[in-house]
Design an enzyme around this catalytic site. Structure first.
Site, PDB file in Angstrom:
ATOM      1  N   GLY A   1      -7.113 -39.388 -50.148  1.00  0.00           N
ATOM      2  CA  GLY A   1      -6.129 -40.182 -50.875  1.00  0.00           C
ATOM      3  C   GLY A   1      -6.664 -40.629 -52.224  1.00  0.00           C
ATOM      4  O   GLY A   1      -6.055 -40.362 -53.272  1.00  0.00           O
TER       5      GLY A   1
ATOM      6  N   GLU B   1     -12.387 -28.390 -31.737  1.00  0.00           N
ATOM      7  CA  GLU B   1     -13.144 -27.567 -32.694  1.00  0.00           C
ATOM      8  C   GLU B   1     -14.645 -27.702 -32.443  1.00  0.00           C
ATOM      9  O   GLU B   1     -15.380 -26.712 -32.418  1.00  0.00           O
ATOM     10  CB  GLU B   1     -12.796 -27.978 -34.134  1.00  0.00           C
ATOM     11  CG  GLU B   1     -11.380 -27.548 -34.503  1.00  0.00           C
ATOM     12  CD  GLU B   1     -10.944 -27.953 -35.903  1.00  0.00           C
ATOM     13  OE1 GLU B   1     -11.517 -28.902 -36.456  1.00  0.00           O
ATOM     14  OE2 GLU B   1     -10.011 -27.316 -36.419  1.00  0.00           O
TER      15      GLU B   1
HETATM   16  C1  LIG Z   1     -14.110 -34.689 -38.164  1.00  0.00           C
HETATM   17  C2  LIG Z   1     -12.736 -34.834 -38.762  1.00  0.00           C
HETATM   18  C3  LIG Z   1     -11.936 -33.717 -38.914  1.00  0.00           C
HETATM   19  C4  LIG Z   1     -10.671 -33.846 -39.466  1.00  0.00           C
HETATM   20  N1  LIG Z   1      -9.901 -32.717 -39.623  1.00  0.00           N
HETATM   21  C5  LIG Z   1      -8.701 -32.807 -40.225  1.00  0.00           C
HETATM   22  C6  LIG Z   1      -7.922 -31.640 -40.464  1.00  0.00           C
HETATM   23  O1  LIG Z   1      -8.325 -30.537 -40.087  1.00  0.00           O
HETATM   24  N2  LIG Z   1      -6.725 -31.786 -41.100  1.00  0.00           N
HETATM   25  C7  LIG Z   1      -6.284 -33.017 -41.511  1.00  0.00           C
HETATM   26  O2  LIG Z   1      -5.213 -33.104 -42.121  1.00  0.00           O
HETATM   27  N3  LIG Z   1      -6.980 -34.138 -41.293  1.00  0.00           N
HETATM   28  C8  LIG Z   1      -8.183 -34.071 -40.667  1.00  0.00           C
HETATM   29  N4  LIG Z   1      -8.909 -35.202 -40.445  1.00  0.00           N
HETATM   30  C9  LIG Z   1      -8.346 -36.509 -40.828  1.00  0.00           C
HETATM   31  C10 LIG Z   1      -8.537 -36.756 -42.312  1.00  0.00           C
HETATM   32  O3  LIG Z   1      -9.908 -36.628 -42.633  1.00  0.00           O
HETATM   33  C11 LIG Z   1      -8.083 -38.152 -42.686  1.00  0.00           C
HETATM   34  O4  LIG Z   1      -6.778 -38.379 -42.229  1.00  0.00           O
HETATM   35  C12 LIG Z   1      -8.117 -38.307 -44.195  1.00  0.00           C
HETATM   36  O5  LIG Z   1      -9.453 -38.163 -44.632  1.00  0.00           O
HETATM   37  C13 LIG Z   1      -7.557 -39.657 -44.626  1.00  0.00           C
HETATM   38  O6  LIG Z   1      -7.717 -39.771 -46.013  1.00  0.00           O
HETATM   39  P1  LIG Z   1      -8.066 -41.196 -46.648  1.00  0.00           P
HETATM   40  O7  LIG Z   1      -8.096 -40.990 -48.121  1.00  0.00           O
HETATM   41  O8  LIG Z   1      -7.176 -42.227 -46.087  1.00  0.00           O
HETATM   42  O9  LIG Z   1      -9.519 -41.551 -46.085  1.00  0.00           O
HETATM   43  P2  LIG Z   1     -10.883 -40.771 -46.204  1.00  0.00           P
HETATM   44  O10 LIG Z   1     -10.693 -39.364 -46.615  1.00  0.00           O
HETATM   45  O11 LIG Z   1     -11.601 -41.032 -44.911  1.00  0.00           O
HETATM   46  O12 LIG Z   1     -11.640 -41.519 -47.369  1.00  0.00           O
HETATM   47  C14 LIG Z   1     -12.008 -42.860 -47.300  1.00  0.00           C
HETATM   48  C15 LIG Z   1     -13.118 -43.069 -48.313  1.00  0.00           C
HETATM   49  O13 LIG Z   1     -13.283 -44.456 -48.529  1.00  0.00           O
HETATM   50  C16 LIG Z   1     -14.658 -44.765 -48.598  1.00  0.00           C
HETATM   51  N5  LIG Z   1     -14.760 -46.172 -48.218  1.00  0.00           N
HETATM   52  C17 LIG Z   1     -14.319 -46.749 -47.080  1.00  0.00           C
HETATM   53  N6  LIG Z   1     -14.508 -48.069 -47.106  1.00  0.00           N
HETATM   54  C18 LIG Z   1     -15.098 -48.335 -48.299  1.00  0.00           C
HETATM   55  C19 LIG Z   1     -15.535 -49.532 -48.914  1.00  0.00           C
HETATM   56  N7  LIG Z   1     -15.393 -50.712 -48.303  1.00  0.00           N
HETATM   57  N8  LIG Z   1     -16.116 -49.464 -50.130  1.00  0.00           N
HETATM   58  C20 LIG Z   1     -16.270 -48.270 -50.753  1.00  0.00           C
HETATM   59  N9  LIG Z   1     -15.846 -47.102 -50.224  1.00  0.00           N
HETATM   60  C21 LIG Z   1     -15.264 -47.138 -49.010  1.00  0.00           C
HETATM   61  C22 LIG Z   1     -15.306 -43.788 -47.627  1.00  0.00           C
HETATM   62  O14 LIG Z   1     -16.671 -43.579 -47.940  1.00  0.00           O
HETATM   63  C23 LIG Z   1     -14.461 -42.535 -47.845  1.00  0.00           C
HETATM   64  O15 LIG Z   1     -15.002 -41.697 -48.837  1.00  0.00           O
HETATM   65  C24 LIG Z   1     -10.185 -35.108 -39.873  1.00  0.00           C
HETATM   66  C25 LIG Z   1     -10.998 -36.240 -39.725  1.00  0.00           C
HETATM   67  C26 LIG Z   1     -12.265 -36.104 -39.171  1.00  0.00           C
HETATM   68  C27 LIG Z   1     -13.133 -37.315 -39.024  1.00  0.00           C
END
Ligand SMILES: Cc1cc2nc3c(=O)[nH]c(=O)nc-3n(C[C@H](O)[C@H](O)[C@H](O)COP(=O)(O)OP(=O)(O)OC[C@H]3O[C@@H](n4cnc5c(N)ncnc54)[C@H](O)[C@@H]3O)c2cc1C
Length: 430
Positions: free
Chosen positions: A17, A173
């Site tokens: 995101g 997986e």
């Molecule tokens: C092993 C695994 C496999 C997955 N496979 C899939 C898939 O095949 N297809 C799919 O669609 N989804 C998959 N997902 C789910 C997907 O990764 C998440 O839904 C997605 O990453 C959510 O995006 P996001 O931006 O909300 O959070 P994230 O991508 O998790 O990013 C959050 C970021 O915020 C940072 N952060 C958090 N708290 C703080 C803080 N307090 N201060 C500074 N930085 C912070 C973290 O370091 C991280 O970089 C998978 C998840 C995992 C764990």
């Protein structure tokens, strides 16, 4: 306001995101500060391949400063955000710094959820971060090293039994890839270990695997895993664990030194108790993805993404990326004085998961595909979304080599020693 009186946008979290939002604001008339506790973007869908010695950590991670090195208005900072002062419009970092914002985008994702089971939380290894994936690789290889010289039969059996909890895409997986790794090395790298000696047990609490997919695809995954030697137990939960065993809710005790957790995640954000939340603890946002009652704060991805009227969005990368594009468009419109009342709508383009070599399942626009074609589609989609040309080439090369040579080349046990400065920057020590 930021430099030159331009609005200052702070984005916390550079996952799917946050990174998408920052890229969409590149070149906009705003100053953007992207903050993450890590200095890289992590491609989570391929994390299990790091944990099973197929890919290097650097193949699935991309340095954030590199992404924006040519940008005039997007800067990156490695820091842990620990609090938000909504009245004074400032975020606070673990080192005590206060960073002002005019607009804040929270994209902090999620963390492992052990549903309050502290014993399991203590014993299990999660598969959510790069550190955990490398730890899991070290742990599995170390179990094989120790088992190959272990005289005690019971202990040897414990070391060679791997329990994976959670039959969603990550668990399926990982279990498939782990079983392929074990079959590959037993008898070859480890001549003292017989091929059938290592055991992978996949435990899922619901009645079938891949609960988010059509039941037919879950059954296919179960058969495909069975052919790879994975024992699947559905309809039963893990009750407790200690360093040498895992107990299931039906009373079965499995002697094992390894419990891998992929049974759930919960949202994570630095807002504290008084923020509006859904029952799931995800932040409550309005139809424009603004935090309820806070016009300057947006929340997207796993941390939020739940609009009041509709169902919660799945915790997957496409909703996080689509929400990020929506928020970037809203911010661009607001700063250039354009008015719009657009409601965020998520378009579900489908989901997929691999089970092992040449086997995957995919649900695309109502179409259910299983087998080799789904596996090719999985490869295409993951290479397309992986960030960085080098990473794409390396991942494709590794898959190609593994396909023809059955190779898992990264079989090294590498334990990094914590560095005090790196720990402080990442917010793990003051
Ligand atoms: C092993 C695994 C496999 C997955 N496979 C899939 C898939 O095949 N297809 C799919 O669609 N989804 C998959 N997902 C789910 C997907 O990764 C998440 O839904 C997605 O990453 C959510 O995006 P996001 O931006 O909300 O959070 P994230 O991508 O998790 O990013 C959050 C970021 O915020 C940072 N952060 C958090 N708290 C703080 C803080 N307090 N201060 C500074 N930085 C912070 C973290 O370091 C991280 O970089 C998978 C998840 C995992 C764990």
């Amino acid at each position: 306001m930021g430099d030159g009186e331009r609005p200052r946008v702070v984005i916390v979290g550079a996952g799917f995101g946050g990174l998408t939002c920052a890229r969409r604001l590149d070149g906009a008339p705003v100053d953007v500060l992207l903050i993450d506790r890590h200095n890289y973007h992590l491609f989570t869908p391929l994390l299990y391949q790091v944990a099973t010695a197929l890919l290097n950590p650097s193949d699935v991670a991309y340095p954030l400063r590199t992404v924006f090195r040519r940008s005039r208005n997007v800067r990156f900072r490695q820091a842990e955000v620990v609090g938000v002062d909504r009245e004074r419009r400032r975020v606070r970092t673990a080192t005590g710094e206060e960073i002002p914002y005019d607009r804040l985008v929270l994209a902090t994702g999620s963390v492992d959820n052990y549903f309050g089971n502290e014993e399991v939380a203590r014993e299990a290894i999660g598969l959510k971060t790069l550190e955990q994936a490398v730890r899991l690789r070290n742990h599995v290889l170390a179990c094989l090293e120790q088992a190959s010289v272990e005289a005690d039969r019971e202990e040897r059996r414990r070391l060679l039994t791997f329990v994976v909890v959670g039959g969603g895409p990550t668990g399926v997986e990982y279990a498939g890839a782990l079983s392929e790794l074990l079959r590959l090395v037993a008898g070859r790298d480890y001549p003292d270990l017989a091929r059938g000696e290592a055991r992978v047990l996949l435990v899922e609490g619901r009645p079938h695997l891949l609960p988010g997919f059509a039941p037919r695809l879950g059954r296919y995954a179960e058969r495909a895993l069975g052919r790879r030697g994975v024992e699947v137990r559905t309809g039963v939960q893990v009750a407790s664990a200690d360093p040498g065993s895992v107990r299931l809710a039906d009373g079965t005790v499995v002697a094992s030194r390894t419990i891998v957790w992929s049974a759930g995640v919960r949202p994570d954000d630095p807002l504290g108790h008084d923020a509006p939340r859904r029952r799931s603890r995800r932040l409550e946002v309005d139809q424009d993805l603004r935090l309820a009652g806070a016009a300057a704060i947006f929340a997207i991805g796993d941390a939020a993404g739940a609009v009041p009227s509709g169902p919660e969005l799945p915790m997957l990368s496409p909703p996080a990326m689509q929400a990020a594009r929506h928020v970037a468009r809203t911010i661009r419109d607001e700063v250039s004085g354009r008015r719009r009342d657009r409601v965020f709508r998520y378009v579900d383009k489908g989901t997929m998961a691999t089970v092992g070599r040449g086997a995957a399942v995919a649900e695309l626009q109502g179409l259910h595909i299983a087998g080799f074609v789904a596996w090719l589609a999985w490869i295409f989609v993951h290479v397309y979304y992986l960030i960085g040309f080098r990473n794409r080439i390396l991942a494709l090369g590794s898959w190609g080599l593994n396909y023809v040579r059955f190779d898992r080349p990264i079989r090294i046990i590498l334990q990094a020693q914590p560095d005090p400065v790196a720990e402080r920057v990442a917010g793990r020590s003051r």
